[in-house]
Scaffold this active site. Sequence first.
Site, PDB file in Angstrom:
ATOM      1  CG  ASP A  41      -0.327  -0.457   2.558  1.00 42.37           C
ATOM      2  OD1 ASP A  41       0.637  -0.940   2.493  1.00 42.37           O
ATOM      3  OD2 ASP A  41      -0.835  -0.263   3.477  1.00 42.37           O
ATOM      4  CD  GLU A  95       7.975   2.363   6.561  1.00 39.45           C
ATOM      5  OE1 GLU A  95       7.030   1.345   6.769  1.00 39.45           O
ATOM      6  OE2 GLU A  95       7.593   3.546   6.449  1.00 39.45           O
TER       7      GLU A  95
END
Length: 535
Positions: A312, A495
């Site tokens: 996403d 991340e």
Amino acid sequence: MTNIPGEFENWYLDYEAGPEAVMEPQPEHIRGLPVSDILTPSDRYQELFVAVQTSRIFSDSKTFADCAPKIDPERIMFRYYLARERDDFNLHNFVLENFDLPQVNESHYVSDPEKTMAEHIDALWPVLTRHPKQHCEYSSLLPLPKPYVVPGGRFGETYYWDSYFSMLGFAAAGRCDLLRNMADNFAWMIDRYGHIPNGNRTYYLSRSQPPVFAMMVELFEKNGVNEAQRYLRHLKSEYAFWMDGQENLEPNQAYRHVVMLPDGVVLNRYWDDRDTPRDESYIEDVETARDSSRPSSEVYRDLRAGAASGWDYTSRWLSEPGRLASIQTTSIIPIDLNAFLYKLEMAIARLSAARGDEATAERYQQLAYRRQEAVNHYLWDNDTGLYRDYNWRDGEQATFSAAAVTPVYVGMASLDQANRTAKAVRDYLLAPGGLLSSMEQTGEQWDSPNGWAPLQWMAVKGFSIYGDENLAHEIASRWLRTVSSTYQQHHKMVEKYNVSGDAALLGAGGEYPLQDGFGWTNGVTRRLLEMYPEG
């Protein structure tokens, strides 16, 4: 049995008795929350929720979704209806008076720059671990029976597919306790909710994430825990969740996660049972829907399905790259999802055979072979030697991306397909800092120039299994160089990374700022350091 909260104790006693003794749990065994306590914040607070999110009191929509009420929500709503009529009403003050804001515990952690990356990662697992405690009633957080590891930053709950890649690091560090705890928690959620939610929040219950529980079970076996059999019934339950409704489909029809193609074969797509803005990204979703000419409910569903994918967002889901309002996730049959489900079918077959249940083993093996044939027919582009997603509504192959390494990782590809995928990866996706997510540069975080730890791992391990150790080592060394360089500069893991150049850069793009922590980067990097200690 230690540190098991009372609300979970009966379930856990049944569960510990072993796979033969465990009966389908009754509600009183597994209920961690009353029914009223699985409402999402948007359902519970309705007008107040919309007011808070649209007024942008908090820069991150997830903040209010994660707030815990200080008193009964019905009293809060009564107070709100009265207070909002006053001329001096201040919404921000009202929220602070009635809700506890979520705490980002990792913010107090200070890394030691003298530690090696492996030492840093091993020291972070306790920091990222959350322990069962008295559940705050009416909070969006869903309690779990065992300690669990969170990614870090704004992500203060456990996430399904993230956790598998973190668990690779647990295995490398010899933390079998964490391996067992995480798997037990996911088994509990399957029993409680019928599937593993995206994360342990009420607003994640309407969707799952890439089904990697079978790979967690396999990780158990390879790291000496040797208790895979206890999870067989959970694997079957997860499979039933993903295949729900297939028996009622006609060709060119879809229901939830299943799509029947013109020749009658069934493949899967990502899905979310809701068609409203996501609680955790409310205003972002509303603004995206405004930019589309389609009904808002369709846009919301596709945004939610994109979140279920873990990617996403990405050009994979867009009909117009660079324009999020063109999202069409539910029209796409993804190569990675169907590879993961092939792995799930094969895992059920293997564990059933080990128990002497040959009939079940044969049935699931045939399901896996049928899926493999369908993938080869619809998602393999033989002319160019690429695995692509498939747009089932348009009846044509769609995007090529790093998701194409998933069939190689799970052993679904033939040797020729693996070799041709390796060539495509070298030609299109291999960058100085590791593997690019895609060739498209759209500003979405799962596109170029970003690289993500899960994709590096699946490529490295997959190509290594098929004998292309040179490519595996090349990807691993480039990724480790990127992470190491960033660690030396900033003393932290993040991340995602910009892998497009020789210099290590922090990743960018997406709906929220870059997050520190970070679970799956730690896990993959720790495992790769074990595999390639020389870098």
